[in-house]
Design an enzyme around this catalytic site. Structure first.
Site, PDB file in Angstrom:
ATOM      1  N   ASP A  97     -46.010-144.779  43.038  1.00 65.68           N
ATOM      2  CA  ASP A  97     -45.384-144.927  44.353  1.00 65.68           C
ATOM      3  C   ASP A  97     -44.389-146.090  44.378  1.00 65.68           C
ATOM      4  O   ASP A  97     -43.311-145.998  44.963  1.00 65.68           O
ATOM      5  CB  ASP A  97     -46.507-145.162  45.384  1.00 65.68           C
ATOM      6  CG  ASP A  97     -46.038-144.967  46.802  1.00 65.68           C
ATOM      7  OD1 ASP A  97     -44.928-144.451  46.997  1.00 65.68           O
ATOM      8  OD2 ASP A  97     -46.787-145.323  47.736  1.00 65.68           O
ATOM      9  N   LYS A 180     -49.770-150.036  59.376  1.00 60.91           N
ATOM     10  CA  LYS A 180     -48.513-149.315  59.118  1.00 60.91           C
ATOM     11  C   LYS A 180     -47.936-149.809  57.794  1.00 60.91           C
ATOM     12  O   LYS A 180     -47.365-150.898  57.719  1.00 60.91           O
ATOM     13  CB  LYS A 180     -47.486-149.541  60.233  1.00 60.91           C
ATOM     14  CG  LYS A 180     -46.395-148.476  60.169  1.00 60.91           C
ATOM     15  CD  LYS A 180     -45.047-148.912  60.654  1.00 60.91           C
ATOM     16  CE  LYS A 180     -44.168-149.560  59.621  1.00 60.91           C
ATOM     17  NZ  LYS A 180     -43.837-148.743  58.432  1.00 60.91           N
ATOM     18  N   PRO A 181     -48.099-148.997  56.737  1.00 64.55           N
ATOM     19  CA  PRO A 181     -47.502-149.403  55.456  1.00 64.55           C
ATOM     20  C   PRO A 181     -45.997-149.165  55.477  1.00 64.55           C
ATOM     21  O   PRO A 181     -45.480-148.469  56.355  1.00 64.55           O
ATOM     22  CB  PRO A 181     -48.174-148.458  54.450  1.00 64.55           C
ATOM     23  CG  PRO A 181     -48.561-147.246  55.242  1.00 64.55           C
ATOM     24  CD  PRO A 181     -48.798-147.705  56.661  1.00 64.55           C
ATOM     25  N   GLU A 236     -35.653-161.182  58.369  1.00 60.37           N
ATOM     26  CA  GLU A 236     -34.885-160.593  59.469  1.00 60.37           C
ATOM     27  C   GLU A 236     -35.779-159.745  60.378  1.00 60.37           C
ATOM     28  O   GLU A 236     -35.799-159.934  61.603  1.00 60.37           O
ATOM     29  CB  GLU A 236     -33.776-159.732  58.858  1.00 60.37           C
ATOM     30  CG  GLU A 236     -32.782-159.231  59.865  1.00 60.37           C
ATOM     31  CD  GLU A 236     -31.806-158.249  59.234  1.00 60.37           C
ATOM     32  OE1 GLU A 236     -31.818-158.080  57.995  1.00 60.37           O
ATOM     33  OE2 GLU A 236     -31.032-157.649  60.009  1.00 60.37           O
ATOM     34  N   LEU A 249     -46.909-162.499  74.344  1.00 61.35           N
ATOM     35  CA  LEU A 249     -47.787-163.572  73.854  1.00 61.35           C
ATOM     36  C   LEU A 249     -48.884-163.041  72.928  1.00 61.35           C
ATOM     37  O   LEU A 249     -50.009-163.509  72.941  1.00 61.35           O
ATOM     38  CB  LEU A 249     -48.398-164.354  75.028  1.00 61.35           C
ATOM     39  CG  LEU A 249     -47.366-165.075  75.896  1.00 61.35           C
ATOM     40  CD1 LEU A 249     -48.040-165.733  77.097  1.00 61.35           C
ATOM     41  CD2 LEU A 249     -46.617-166.131  75.091  1.00 61.35           C
ATOM     42  N   GLU A 255     -45.517-163.423  57.349  1.00 64.19           N
ATOM     43  CA  GLU A 255     -45.383-163.718  55.909  1.00 64.19           C
ATOM     44  C   GLU A 255     -44.051-163.116  55.503  1.00 64.19           C
ATOM     45  O   GLU A 255     -43.933-161.904  55.350  1.00 64.19           O
ATOM     46  CB  GLU A 255     -46.528-163.062  55.124  1.00 64.19           C
ATOM     47  CG  GLU A 255     -47.920-163.496  55.554  1.00 64.19           C
ATOM     48  CD  GLU A 255     -48.260-164.905  55.114  1.00 64.19           C
ATOM     49  OE1 GLU A 255     -47.536-165.449  54.261  1.00 64.19           O
ATOM     50  OE2 GLU A 255     -49.223-165.468  55.645  1.00 64.19           O
ATOM     51  N   CYS A 289     -42.319-161.741  46.688  1.00 64.50           N
ATOM     52  CA  CYS A 289     -41.888-162.785  47.626  1.00 64.50           C
ATOM     53  C   CYS A 289     -42.075-164.166  47.010  1.00 64.50           C
ATOM     54  O   CYS A 289     -41.356-165.097  47.342  1.00 64.50           O
ATOM     55  CB  CYS A 289     -42.681-162.672  48.914  1.00 64.50           C
ATOM     56  SG  CYS A 289     -44.458-162.659  48.622  1.00 64.50           S
ATOM     57  N   GLU A 387     -32.244-164.223  49.332  1.00 63.66           N
ATOM     58  CA  GLU A 387     -33.333-163.627  48.557  1.00 63.66           C
ATOM     59  C   GLU A 387     -32.784-162.367  47.874  1.00 63.66           C
ATOM     60  O   GLU A 387     -32.430-161.396  48.548  1.00 63.66           O
ATOM     61  CB  GLU A 387     -34.484-163.258  49.503  1.00 63.66           C
ATOM     62  CG  GLU A 387     -35.678-162.701  48.781  1.00 63.66           C
ATOM     63  CD  GLU A 387     -36.768-162.230  49.732  1.00 63.66           C
ATOM     64  OE1 GLU A 387     -36.458-161.673  50.799  1.00 63.66           O
ATOM     65  OE2 GLU A 387     -37.961-162.420  49.400  1.00 63.66           O
ATOM     66  N   LYS A 457     -40.586-172.771  57.139  1.00 65.53           N
ATOM     67  CA  LYS A 457     -39.193-172.429  57.441  1.00 65.53           C
ATOM     68  C   LYS A 457     -39.039-170.898  57.560  1.00 65.53           C
ATOM     69  O   LYS A 457     -39.894-170.240  58.151  1.00 65.53           O
ATOM     70  CB  LYS A 457     -38.248-173.006  56.378  1.00 65.53           C
ATOM     71  CG  LYS A 457     -38.391-174.520  56.204  1.00 65.53           C
ATOM     72  CD  LYS A 457     -37.242-175.099  55.395  1.00 65.53           C
ATOM     73  CE  LYS A 457     -37.250-174.716  53.943  1.00 65.53           C
ATOM     74  NZ  LYS A 457     -36.144-175.224  53.154  1.00 65.53           N
ATOM     75  N   GLY A 460     -41.814-168.029  57.149  1.00 70.64           N
ATOM     76  CA  GLY A 460     -42.819-167.617  58.131  1.00 70.64           C
ATOM     77  C   GLY A 460     -43.868-168.655  58.406  1.00 70.64           C
ATOM     78  O   GLY A 460     -43.723-169.837  58.056  1.00 70.64           O
TER      79      GLY A 460
END
Ligand code: NAD
Length: 487
Positions: A97, A180-181, A236, A249, A255, A289, A387, A457, A460
């Site tokens: 996958d 939700k993948p 983003e 709230l 992440e 990441c 990135e 920063k 996250g």
């Protein structure tokens, strides 16, 4: 083994496999060949409503939050055992996958994901509250309580691990979950639905909706019956989703993107450091990441290290993801390949020197990009600051420790960082100055369920892993008895 035999490709809502309300389907493409390997339900907002309603019911009326934490922990322990039993199936699915070399899918993805269930099962055995000493006239105790319905939203690069970092602690704490993948890599989430059901997770406690974030995401994040959003993905989209959650709230953990610096001092063990540098930027084809795509080298070693990388990087086993020796597979989608290619082209056009790589590779029709090393880049070059999320390493020289720290901290991101040095005092001194959630010294990507990770920063906030993550799925409820006497 065909992928379609491994997953039913439907939504998992309220303990049942269901089709999308409008019957929508979407294709799942193998990054290693560019071919369709399965199709899954393409959920719409009505399906999100149904999944949230099932999770809400399971939380408000079902047994899960009311079980003792030990009983829940036993279910998670069974999930761990089933993941071990079905490890090869999970690994094959994740490999196909996401386009991961099979060895990494087995050793990294499935192992780490299973261990997260094992770890939170163990922590879940003792979700004790606390008694606080206040005054003689009152008695207080603090109950750790679950938050309610958790929306767990995950990116394409580590579907199984990053869903487990959320689902295992969320369930251990007694929450219910709508997962939700990422739309490109939904398959292991469906197999996990089966595993968690077989482990004894009651109906409605774990739900999976597959579909595009652009239509489902806002609805799920802003849903009035969602009590917490655990989001992993790009800066983003994370910032957008955090804004939406903020309006109601709803607690939100973010992440987000990374762009870690790896600092090589001239006193480091060079053989070991080179191995670390290469694995830090090629692992998962750079779609990590916490990859190390920015190498900062003490100037006396700059030319030497570029020479070593020029020879060594093309030797890293590349290509067939089914070959256990392969280290670098394809990027996870055509979009990702196009994005990485365009970034490197712009860097070249701006005057950077491509030391090795710098081009897509034709292999079986898959989305392959050659591991790439880029030198002579300005600290504010796009390829350095943004990135890249591909197997691309930029290399910059530095003269002093202060300069190394300034360059390392000089992007909007702050997720991971690394220091390669034989000088222990320097390692501690520099580590304390790096603005990042995690710093590896003389190594890279040493991760464990017990060690929290997360960003500062633009990377996250919030932490996954460790007791810190468990606490982020709990709220403290203070219960105070007035004993009626005098203080
Ligand atoms: P992405 O932001 O495009 O998507 C992440 C998830 O958000 C997907 O499930 C997507 O469908 C969903 N989504 C899209 N629009 C949404 C919306 N409006 N509301 C809510 N959800 C929405 O990220 P990606 O391209 O899948 O993943 C790559 C990014 O993830 C990189 O930036 C990488 O650094 C980051 N990442 C971070 C970590 C970490 O732990 N910090 C780990 C892995 C990946």
């Amino acid at each position: 083994m065909s992928v379609t035999t491994l997953t039913v490709g439907r939504l998992f809502i309220g303990g049942e496999w269901t089709d999308a309300a409008d019957g929508g389907r979407m294709d799942v493409i193998a990054p290693s060949t560019g071919e369709k390997i399965a199709d899954v339900a393409r959920a719409g907002v009505a399906d999100v409503d149904a999944a949230v309603a099932a999770a809400r019911r399971a939380f408000d009326e079902g047994p899960w939050p009311r079980l003792s934490s030990r009983e829940r922990a036993r279910v998670l322990q069974r999930a761990y055992a089933l993941m071990r039993e079905r490890a090869e199936e999970l690994a094959q699915l994740e490999s196909l996958d996401v386009g991961k070399p099979i060895t990494f899918a087995r050793v990294v993805d499935v192992n780490n994901a299973a261990e997260l269930y094992e770890y939170y099962a163990a922590l879940g055995h003792r979700l004790d509250g606390e008694v606080r000493e206040i005054t003689a006239a009152a008695h207080a105790y603090i109950r750790p309580e679950p938050l309610g319905v958790v929306a767990a939203i995950t990116p394409f690069n580590f579907p199984l691990i990053l869903s487990s970092t959320k689902i295992a602690p969320a369930l251990a704490a007694g929450n219910t979950v709508v997962h939700k993948p990422a739309s490109d890599t939904p398959l292991s989430a469906l197999l996990m639905a089966e595993i968690l059901r077989d482990a004894g997770v009651p109906e409605g406690v774990f739900n999976v909706v597959t579909g595009p974030g652009s239509t489902l995401g806002d609805h799920l994040v802003g849903h009035p019956d969602v009590d917490k959003v655990a989001f992993t993905g790009s800066t983003e989209v994370g910032a957008h989703a955090a804004g939406l959650a903020g309006r109601s709230l709803t607690p939100f953990t973010a992440e987000l993107g990374g762009n870690a610096a790896n600092i090589l001092f001239a006193d480091a063990d060079l053989d070991r450091a080179v191995h670390t540098i290469i694995s830090a930027f090629v692992f998962n084809a750079g779609q990590f990441c916490m990859a190390g795509p920015r190498l900062l080298v003490e100037r006396s070693l700059y030319g030497v290290v570029l020479g070593i990388l020029k020879d060594a990087v093309p030797q890293v086993p590349f290509g067939d993801i089914a070959d256990p020796a392969t280290v670098i597979g394809p990027l996870a989608s055509r979009t990702q390949l196009d994005k990485v290619s365009a970034l490197v082209e712009r860097a070249r056009a701006a005057g950077a020197r491509v030391v090795t790589g710098g081009h897509a590779v034709e292999h079986d029709g898959g989305f392959f990009y050659a591991p790439t090393v880029i030198a002579d880049v300005a600290p504010d070059a796009e390829v350095v600051v943004d990135e890249v999320f591909g197997p691309v390493l930029t290399v910059q020289p530095f003269d002093t420790e202060d300069e190394a720290v300034a360059l390392a901290n000089g992007t909007p991101f702050g997720l991971a960082s690394g220091i390669q040095t034989a000088d222990l005092a320097r390692a501690h001194r520099v580590a304390a100055r790096l603005r990042a959630g995690i710093t590896w010294i003389n190594g890279w990507a040493v991760l464990d369920p017990s060690v929290p990770f997360g960003g500062v920063k633009a990377s996250g906030w919030g932490r996954e892993g460790g007791p810190e993550a468990l606490q982020s799925y709990q709220k403290a409820h203070s219960i105070v008895f007035d004993l009626g006497g005098t203080a």
